[in-house]
Design an enzyme around this catalytic site. Structure first.
Site, PDB file in Angstrom:
ATOM      1  N   GLU A  41      56.064 -36.250  45.070  1.00  0.00           N
ATOM      2  CA  GLU A  41      57.457 -35.815  44.951  1.00  0.00           C
ATOM      3  C   GLU A  41      57.984 -35.346  46.311  1.00  0.00           C
ATOM      4  O   GLU A  41      59.117 -35.674  46.703  1.00  0.00           O
ATOM      5  CB  GLU A  41      57.545 -34.678  43.936  1.00  0.00           C
ATOM      6  N   ASP A  45      61.051 -37.255  48.234  1.00  0.00           N
ATOM      7  CA  ASP A  45      62.278 -36.550  48.596  1.00  0.00           C
ATOM      8  C   ASP A  45      62.660 -36.852  50.041  1.00  0.00           C
ATOM      9  O   ASP A  45      63.826 -37.103  50.351  1.00  0.00           O
ATOM     10  CB  ASP A  45      62.089 -35.047  48.391  1.00  0.00           C
ATOM     11  N   ASP A 115      61.785 -34.819  39.322  1.00  0.00           N
ATOM     12  CA  ASP A 115      60.550 -34.798  40.110  1.00  0.00           C
ATOM     13  C   ASP A 115      59.811 -36.128  40.018  1.00  0.00           C
ATOM     14  O   ASP A 115      59.283 -36.639  41.021  1.00  0.00           O
ATOM     15  CB  ASP A 115      59.632 -33.671  39.626  1.00  0.00           C
ATOM     16  N   GLU A 118      61.472 -38.862  42.207  1.00  0.00           N
ATOM     17  CA  GLU A 118      61.129 -38.703  43.624  1.00  0.00           C
ATOM     18  C   GLU A 118      59.672 -39.084  43.869  1.00  0.00           C
ATOM     19  O   GLU A 118      59.345 -39.699  44.898  1.00  0.00           O
ATOM     20  CB  GLU A 118      61.388 -37.270  44.067  1.00  0.00           C
TER      21      GLU A 118
END
Length: 225
Positions: A41, A45, A115, A118
């Site tokens: 995650e 991101d 989450d 990502e």
């Protein structure tokens, strides 16, 4: 749902993973007690921030840094937006959770979807590189959002004010002159008075801000043309 029960255990949204274990981890929540998606995650991101930055720069390189940053935040730093994209893609059905996950908590599900999305991007980057994530971003991510427009709205009010300041002229004055339509669907008319123009410039829009931008755009065109 266990990822190994899926019909396409190594493929998601048209991308086939060379290492299916990465996809499995990306879709595994910490409540399972198994290797989870938190580090993926984090990586996803960062990759999403980069790809969104490139996309926004390319569609309007003349936009100010502040406007680009604001638009990027709406895409990549908005949990509601990320969750909505994940939901649009039906990602929830593939996510693996444990018995301790609060299934009745909608906010928990929202965070879970964000989450996981990502994390999938992070896994995709490790497995197929930046090109794989860019393809997903343009083919699946953007179509599920409101950000696939070819232009970012230019801030003509700021441009007009900066132009007048460069000429040592006073700032423009905006006045709402008319409001039409129903309460739920109003239509505004705004007059913009600018020194150097013989009469007010009229702009219209669904909001006062939109009408002011319209008037500023016309005034700026008259003064700089």
């Amino acid at each position: 749902m266990n990822i190994q029960q899926l019909d396409f255990p190594a493929e998601l949204y048209g991308y086939r993973f060379h290492n299916p274990a990465l996809l499995k981890q990306a879709l595994t929540h910490s409540s399972t007690g198994e290797p989870d998606n938190q580090t993926l995650e984090f990586l996803g991101d960062a990759v999403l921030n980069f790809i969104a930055s490139v996309y926004l720069f390319e569609i309007n390189a003349e936009t100010t840094e502040g406007e680009l940053t604001k638009k990027r935040s709406q895409i990549v730093n908005n949990r509601n937006s990320l969750s909505a994209v994940a939901e649009h893609l039906n990602l929830t059905q593939y996510i693996r959770v444990g018995k301790s996950f609060p299934e009745s908590n909608e906010r928990a599900w929202q965070n879970l979807r964000s989450d996981a999305l990502e994390a999938v991007l992070g896994a995709m980057y490790l497995d197929g590189g930046l090109e794989a994530v860019e393809t997903f971003f343009h083919s699946h991510f953007l179509p599920a959002t409101n950000f696939s427009t070819p232009q970012i709205q230019k801030d003509y009010k700021s441009s007009l004010q900066e132009h007048l300041q460069s000429l040592s002229q006073p700032t423009p004055v905006y006045k709402t002159t008319q409001v039409r339509g129903e309460d739920h669907n109003p239509h505004f008319t705004v007059a913009c008075r600018v020194k150097g123009l013989s009469s007010p410039v009229i702009g219209e829009g669904r909001t006062i801000k939109e009408a002011e931008q319209s008037a500023a755009s016309k005034a700026y065109g008259l003064l700089s043309g």
